[in-house]
Each structure stands twice: as structure tokens, then as C-alpha cells.
Motif scaffolding. Structure first.
Motif, PDB file in Angstrom:
ATOM      1  N   VAL A 294       0.319 -27.668  29.173  1.00  0.00           N
ATOM      2  CA  VAL A 294       0.835 -27.660  27.804  1.00  0.00           C
ATOM      3  C   VAL A 294       2.351 -27.480  27.827  1.00  0.00           C
ATOM      4  CG1 VAL A 294       0.739 -26.555  25.538  1.00  0.00           C
ATOM      5  CG2 VAL A 294      -1.322 -26.648  26.973  1.00  0.00           C
ATOM      6  N   ILE A 295       3.045 -28.342  27.120  1.00  0.00           N
ATOM      7  CA  ILE A 295       4.483 -28.188  26.897  1.00  0.00           C
ATOM      8  C   ILE A 295       4.681 -27.983  25.405  1.00  0.00           C
ATOM      9  CG2 ILE A 295       6.751 -29.273  27.021  1.00  0.00           C
ATOM     10  CD1 ILE A 295       5.743 -30.901  29.403  1.00  0.00           C
ATOM     11  N   GLU A 296       5.285 -26.833  25.026  1.00  0.00           N
ATOM     12  CA  GLU A 296       5.517 -26.573  23.607  1.00  0.00           C
ATOM     13  C   GLU A 296       6.991 -26.292  23.363  1.00  0.00           C
ATOM     14  OE1 GLU A 296       6.465 -23.617  22.071  1.00  0.00           O
ATOM     15  OE2 GLU A 296       6.381 -22.272  23.809  1.00  0.00           O
ATOM     16  N   ILE A 297       7.448 -26.736  22.209  1.00  0.00           N
ATOM     17  CA  ILE A 297       8.817 -26.497  21.778  1.00  0.00           C
ATOM     18  C   ILE A 297       8.775 -25.891  20.382  1.00  0.00           C
ATOM     19  CG2 ILE A 297      11.048 -27.559  21.212  1.00  0.00           C
ATOM     20  CD1 ILE A 297      10.400 -29.739  23.265  1.00  0.00           C
ATOM     21  N   ASP A 298       9.344 -24.704  20.253  1.00  0.00           N
ATOM     22  CA  ASP A 298       9.478 -24.044  18.955  1.00  0.00           C
ATOM     23  C   ASP A 298       8.131 -23.897  18.240  1.00  0.00           C
ATOM     24  OD1 ASP A 298      10.877 -22.766  16.941  1.00  0.00           O
ATOM     25  OD2 ASP A 298      11.277 -24.619  15.828  1.00  0.00           O
ATOM     26  N   CYS A 299       7.125 -23.381  18.946  1.00  0.00           N
ATOM     27  CA  CYS A 299       5.798 -23.145  18.359  1.00  0.00           C
ATOM     28  C   CYS A 299       5.537 -21.645  18.290  1.00  0.00           C
ATOM     29  CB  CYS A 299       4.709 -23.826  19.184  1.00  0.00           C
ATOM     30  SG  CYS A 299       4.749 -25.634  19.131  1.00  0.00           S
ATOM     31  N   ARG A 300       4.730 -21.246  17.303  1.00  0.00           N
ATOM     32  CA  ARG A 300       4.385 -19.843  17.133  1.00  0.00           C
ATOM     33  C   ARG A 300       2.895 -19.717  16.806  1.00  0.00           C
ATOM     34  NH1 ARG A 300       8.407 -16.366  16.863  1.00  0.00           N
ATOM     35  NH2 ARG A 300       7.092 -14.808  15.834  1.00  0.00           N
ATOM     36  N   ASN A 301       2.267 -18.731  17.454  1.00  0.00           N
ATOM     37  CA  ASN A 301       0.868 -18.383  17.154  1.00  0.00           C
ATOM     38  C   ASN A 301      -0.064 -19.588  17.250  1.00  0.00           C
ATOM     39  OD1 ASN A 301       1.749 -15.740  16.621  1.00  0.00           O
ATOM     40  ND2 ASN A 301       2.150 -16.237  14.476  1.00  0.00           N
ATOM     41  N   THR A 302       0.120 -20.389  18.294  1.00  0.00           N
ATOM     42  CA  THR A 302      -0.724 -21.564  18.496  1.00  0.00           C
ATOM     43  C   THR A 302      -1.687 -21.333  19.658  1.00  0.00           C
ATOM     44  OG1 THR A 302       0.842 -22.637  20.022  1.00  0.00           O
ATOM     45  CG2 THR A 302       1.078 -23.107  17.645  1.00  0.00           C
ATOM     46  N   TYR A 303      -2.716 -22.163  19.688  1.00  0.00           N
ATOM     47  CA  TYR A 303      -3.678 -22.136  20.787  1.00  0.00           C
ATOM     48  C   TYR A 303      -3.911 -23.580  21.222  1.00  0.00           C
ATOM     49  CZ  TYR A 303      -7.860 -21.203  23.558  1.00  0.00           C
ATOM     50  OH  TYR A 303      -8.754 -21.120  24.594  1.00  0.00           O
ATOM     51  N   ALA A 304      -3.808 -23.822  22.536  1.00  0.00           N
ATOM     52  CA  ALA A 304      -4.058 -25.169  23.064  1.00  0.00           C
ATOM     53  C   ALA A 304      -4.930 -25.063  24.307  1.00  0.00           C
ATOM     54  CB  ALA A 304      -2.752 -25.871  23.399  1.00  0.00           C
ATOM     55  N   TYR A 305      -5.892 -25.975  24.426  1.00  0.00           N
ATOM     56  CA  TYR A 305      -6.821 -25.986  25.564  1.00  0.00           C
ATOM     57  C   TYR A 305      -7.085 -27.444  25.906  1.00  0.00           C
ATOM     58  CZ  TYR A 305     -10.764 -24.395  28.484  1.00  0.00           C
ATOM     59  OH  TYR A 305     -11.605 -24.114  29.541  1.00  0.00           O
ATOM     60  N   GLY A 306      -6.845 -27.821  27.157  1.00  0.00           N
ATOM     61  CA  GLY A 306      -7.119 -29.201  27.543  1.00  0.00           C
ATOM     62  C   GLY A 306      -6.890 -29.447  29.013  1.00  0.00           C
ATOM     63  N   ASN A 307      -7.248 -30.647  29.466  1.00  0.00           N
ATOM     64  CA  ASN A 307      -7.066 -31.075  30.843  1.00  0.00           C
ATOM     65  C   ASN A 307      -5.849 -31.981  30.995  1.00  0.00           C
ATOM     66  OD1 ASN A 307      -9.451 -29.779  31.863  1.00  0.00           O
ATOM     67  ND2 ASN A 307     -10.655 -31.403  30.912  1.00  0.00           N
ATOM     68  N   ARG A 308      -5.644 -32.866  30.028  1.00  0.00           N
ATOM     69  CA  ARG A 308      -4.478 -33.741  30.074  1.00  0.00           C
ATOM     70  C   ARG A 308      -3.261 -33.030  29.479  1.00  0.00           C
ATOM     71  NH1 ARG A 308      -7.524 -38.910  27.539  1.00  0.00           N
ATOM     72  NH2 ARG A 308      -8.522 -37.195  26.401  1.00  0.00           N
ATOM     73  N   LEU A 309      -2.098 -33.622  29.685  1.00  0.00           N
ATOM     74  CA  LEU A 309      -0.869 -33.057  29.143  1.00  0.00           C
ATOM     75  C   LEU A 309      -0.930 -33.018  27.616  1.00  0.00           C
ATOM     76  CD1 LEU A 309       2.086 -32.114  29.337  1.00  0.00           C
ATOM     77  CD2 LEU A 309       2.742 -34.539  29.394  1.00  0.00           C
ATOM     78  N   ILE A 310      -0.654 -31.839  27.054  1.00  0.00           N
ATOM     79  CA  ILE A 310      -0.588 -31.654  25.602  1.00  0.00           C
ATOM     80  C   ILE A 310       0.845 -31.288  25.241  1.00  0.00           C
ATOM     81  CG2 ILE A 310      -1.373 -30.292  23.629  1.00  0.00           C
ATOM     82  CD1 ILE A 310      -4.000 -29.832  25.100  1.00  0.00           C
ATOM     83  N   GLY A 311       1.468 -32.044  24.351  1.00  0.00           N
ATOM     84  CA  GLY A 311       2.803 -31.749  23.874  1.00  0.00           C
ATOM     85  C   GLY A 311       2.742 -31.240  22.443  1.00  0.00           C
ATOM     86  N   MET A 312       3.424 -30.124  22.150  1.00  0.00           N
ATOM     87  CA  MET A 312       3.392 -29.516  20.821  1.00  0.00           C
ATOM     88  C   MET A 312       4.820 -29.200  20.388  1.00  0.00           C
ATOM     89  SD  MET A 312       0.218 -26.888  21.590  1.00  0.00           S
ATOM     90  CE  MET A 312       0.017 -26.352  19.890  1.00  0.00           C
TER      91      MET A 312
END
Length: 468
Positions: A294-312
Motif C-alpha cells: 500500500v502506498i498512501e499520500i495524505d490519508c487519515r484513519n484508513t484501512y487497506a488490505y490486498g495483494n496487489r499494489l494499492i494507491g490511496m
């Protein structure tokens, strides 16, 4: 003091954690918190205080997953009881208690759902020790979670006033509205209903005979008419289906005069939604809990679950869950409405509600990587020493290409060995079998072609797993 015998309930097939949890592979078999699955964590948490291997009650469709996951953590159950249909917790606990008595163990049953998180194992063990004293004196004990918020998603237990370690149960109450939950929290007398219990096996049977004789009679018949093969206790389907479907709360605990509750403050969660899983997960400074790439930019209180690349980017209070065949995106405050998505999938007759693209079998797994009109491509993994059934198809032919490992192939009257990069063809209607004779997993690509490619086009003649 009688020994403590864990009775692990693993019959659930809930989909509140869709798309990761599905009917064929529900959350108790997933590593949602940490590296072990929730079933494995349940046993590992109970093992230090257990007087022996557990009794496990599971859905018959999950039998191989349950057995394999327990084997991975070094335990063979005293019994793995297979439910042909779901009948709620009162009958499930009844067959477990009857099985314990058949093993000549009038043990203290520690009844544990297989899909809960408990962060503080020491606090859990201390509460069980308190409960064991009460259960040994013929009380029916439930564990009440010390509430941390006015939660409207849990049932509550009103305990007698006081600071005792064991309190009388005054009443059980349904899930409240927000205002009522606030009043429960303020009173200090209400605990969350955890669904965990402790009592003598004989004491539960005695109380069930008094309160719900129809449930007990059906469960006794289901065991008496059932069968045992390999490591499984198979309940008689007709007898078990005849049992009333009822929870232990309604059937016994609300009616008995001997119900007591032990408060438990141990970082408990039933992980009933993605937002609940976010709450119990480790988070970064911005409140984000991410599993996978997971790559996140400027996120708050999030949840991410996965096998492939997830961009947030720029998200707040958002859940993102990715699997091979589905993606879920929702606000944390609305994510419980995933049940409506699952309902729509079912109404549309789609498979994503019940099964993943990758399907586990007792011999390994297969992943349907492509399909179209009259063809399907699968990636198949066969465990070392495992053998598929001797079978035949009426409507399809198959091509097998070995990617790695060694395949022993029975095709009609011949038996051949295939090594890496070798292949074979199984014509329609020809009896065949696949075996991995090696010490490493066998990986192969299967290309099916024909007029019908459903999994029900299998005629089994011999099978190591009782499916013929």
C-alpha cells in the motif's frame, strides 16, 4: 478440579468481511490479525490452560481447512465434529458436550468462537481461572466484556451490582439504540455479550434436557446415527436438521437460575466488520492500518488490505479491500452495509458471494485464471504426496502442462510420469487421476475445453477423502 477442555465453534460462514471472507472460506480461516489464522490463534490462546486437545465443531464444507490449520499448529483435535447444516450455537455446543462425555471426560468446557480477537492473553487466562472455580461448582458461566464505548452492535448482559469477580446475571438484552447504550455504559452494570462460556459438559446437558429437550434429543440422535471416518465425526444430516435452531443465550442462559458472568477486559473484538478490524489493527501516526503493498499520500484513519499494489490519495475514514476477483471501497461509518452488496451478488446468481477465485481442496488448490466460451484455464497446486480422486468427465477434455515438480498421471489403463515442461491430454470420458509422488509441491496448468465446465461434472470412482 476437572480438566479444561476447549470447545471451539468454527461453523460460521459469515460474509461481513466480504470480499476477503466468503461462505467457502470464512474469516476464521484467514490471518486477519497477525500471521496466524483466527482459528489457529483461538487454539494457541487456549492451549496453555487446556487439559487436552480441543473438540472442534465445524461446517462439513470446511472440514479439510479446519483439520489442516490445526495440524499446522501441532494439534489433532479430540474430535472434529462436522455439522451438515447450521443450527446455531445451542445444538453445536450440545454435540460437543455429548462428545466430551463419550470420551469419558466430564470436563469444564471452555466454549470459544473461532473468530474472535483477544489482545491480552494473560487477562484472558486469569478470567478463565476465575470462571473455572464457578463452573466446577455447577454454575453456567458466560464472559462479559467490559465495554469501552456505547456500542450498538453488541448484545449486553446486565450483571448484579458489585465488584465481585463472579456476578449473578440479572438479564440478557438485545442490541440497544445509541441512547440506551449510553445509559448502559453509564450504569456500570452492563457488559458486552462475548459469546464465550464455561461449564461442565454434564451440567450443560442437564440444563438443556430441562429447558430444550427437543434440541438434546436431536443432537443425541445425530451423534448416534452419525459416523466417524478419518479424523471426522459426521453428524447424521436428517437428525441434526430436525433440531430447533437456537442460540445458547435463548435456549439455556436466559432460562437457567445458575447463570453467572465473569467480567473480561482483555482487548476483545468479534471482528464483526471492516471498521472493527481497523479498530484492533496496529496503526501509523495518522491512524492508517494497512496490510499488503500500500502506498498512501495524505490519508487519515484508513484501512487497506490486498495483494496487489494499492494507491490511496487524500482519503479519510475509508476502507479498501482487494482480492483477485473483487474490490470493496467504502466509508468506515457505512462499511457494515457490505451485507447489501453480498445480497445483490447472490440475487444476481454470481459466485463471488460464496467462493474465491482460488479454491482450496484437501489435496491442494486450484485458481481459475481465465475462462470463456467452451474453455477454462486453471493453475493447480498439488501438495507433496497428495492424490486427486480417480474420476471422469462427461462434458470436457483436459490438457495438463507441468510447470514444476513431478506428476504421476493415471490415464485409462496407463500410468505415466511427467516432469517440468512435459504435458498430457485427457480425452472426454476417459478415467484419470493426478498424483504428486514428490517431496515438493506440484504446479501445473490445466486447460479445459468442452460444452460444460462446471465443477459438478465430476464422476468419482475412488477418493482418499471420502468424496466418492
Amino acid at each position: 478440579m476437572p480438566p479444561i477442555l476447549p470447545l471451539i465453534l468454527s461453523g460460521g460462514s459469515g460474509t461481513r468481511l466480504w470480499p476477503l471472507s466468503r461462505e467457502a472460506y470464512p474469516k476464521q480461516f484467514l490471518p486477519l490479525v497477525g500471521d496466524t489464522t483466527m482459528l489457529q490463534a483461538t487454539w494457541q490462546r487456549a492451549a496453555p490452560i487446556a487439559g487436552g486437545a480441543p473438540i472442534v465443531v465445524a461446517n462439513k464444507e470446511h472440514r479439510f481447512m479446519a483439520a489442516e490449520q490445526l495440524r499446522e499448529c501441532g494439534v489433532v483435535p479430540n474430535a472434529l465434529i462436522l455439522e451438515p447444516v447450521g443450527r446455531n450455537t445451542a445444538p453445536a455446543i450440545a454435540v460437543g458436550a455429548l462428545q466430551a462425555l463419550a470420551l469419558e471426560q466430564d470436563a469444564l468446557l471452555l466454549v470459544l468462537p473461532s473468530d474472535h480477537v483477544i489482545r491480552d492473553a494473560d487477562a484472558f487466562h486469569a478470567a478463565v481461572a476465575v470462571a473455572a472455580e464457578a463452573a466446577a461448582n455447577d454454575k453456567l458461566v458466560t464472559f462479559g466484556i467490559v465495554p469501552t464505548a456505547p456500542h450498538t452492535g453488541y448484545g449486553y448482559i446486565k450483571a448484579a451490582a458489585g465488584e465481585q469477580l463472579v456476578r449473578e446475571v440479572e438479564r440478557f438484552v438485545e442490541k440497544p439504540d445509541q441512547e440506551t447504550a449510553q445509559s448502559y455504559l453509564a450504569s456500570g452494570q452492563y457488559l458486552w455479550n462475548s459469546g464465550m462460556f464455561m461449564f461442565k459438559a454434564s451440567r450443560y446437558i442437564e440444563e438443556l434436557r430441562r429447558q430444550q429437550p427437543a434440541i438434546l434429543a436431536a443432537c443425541e440422535q445425530a451423534l448416534a446415527r452419525g459416523s466417524r471416518d478419518q479424523d471426522y465425526v459426521r453428524l447424521d444430516a436428517d437428525a441434526f436438521a430436525s433440531s430447533p435452531s437456537d442460540s445458547i443465550d435463548y435456549a439455556v442462559m436466559e432460562k437457567t437460575a445458575d447463570a453467572v458472568v465473569v467480567p473480561l477486559d482483555a482487548g476483545w473484538s468479534d471482528v464483526g466488520s471492516w471498521s472493527a478490524l481497523w479498530e484492533v489493527s496496529d496503526k501509523d501516526e495518522a491512524g492508517n492500518a494497512h496490510h499488503g503493498d500500500v502506498i498512501e499520500i495524505d490519508c487519515r484513519n484508513t484501512y487497506a488490505y490486498g495483494n496487489r499494489l494499492i494507491g490511496m490519495v487524500g482519503l479519510q475514514d475509508v476502507i479498501v479491500v482487494e482480492t483477485d476477483d473483487a474490490v470493496l471501497v467504502g466509508h468506515r461509518d457505512r462499511i457494515q452495509d457490505v451485507k447489501d452488496i453480498v445480497g445483490r451478488i447472490r440475487r444476481d446468481g454470481r459466485s463471488e458471494a460464496s467462493a474465491h477465485r482460488k479454491v482450496y481442496r484437501p489435496w491442494g488448490a486450484y485458481d481459475s485464471i481465465d475462462n470463456g466460451t467452451r474453455f477454462q484455464v486453471k493453475r493447480i497446486t498439488v501438495n507433496p504426496g497428495a492424490t486427486l480422486s480417480l474420476q471422469m468427465h462427461h462434458h470436457r477434455a483436459e490438457h495438463w502442462i507441468v510447470v514444476s515438480g513431478t506428476a504421476e498421471v493415471t490415464r485409462g489403463n496407463e500410468v505415466i510420469l511427467l516432469a517440468e515442461n512435459q504435458s498430457t491430454y485427457i480425452p472426454l470420458g476417459v478415467t484419470h487421476r493426478l498424483k504428486n509422488p514428490g517431496k515438493l509441491p506440484l504446479e501445473l496448468i490445466e486447460v479445459q475445453s468442452g460444452s460444460y465446465l462446471g465443477e459438478d461434472d465430476i464422476v468419482r470412482f475412488e477418493d482418499n477423502y471420502g468424496r466418492a
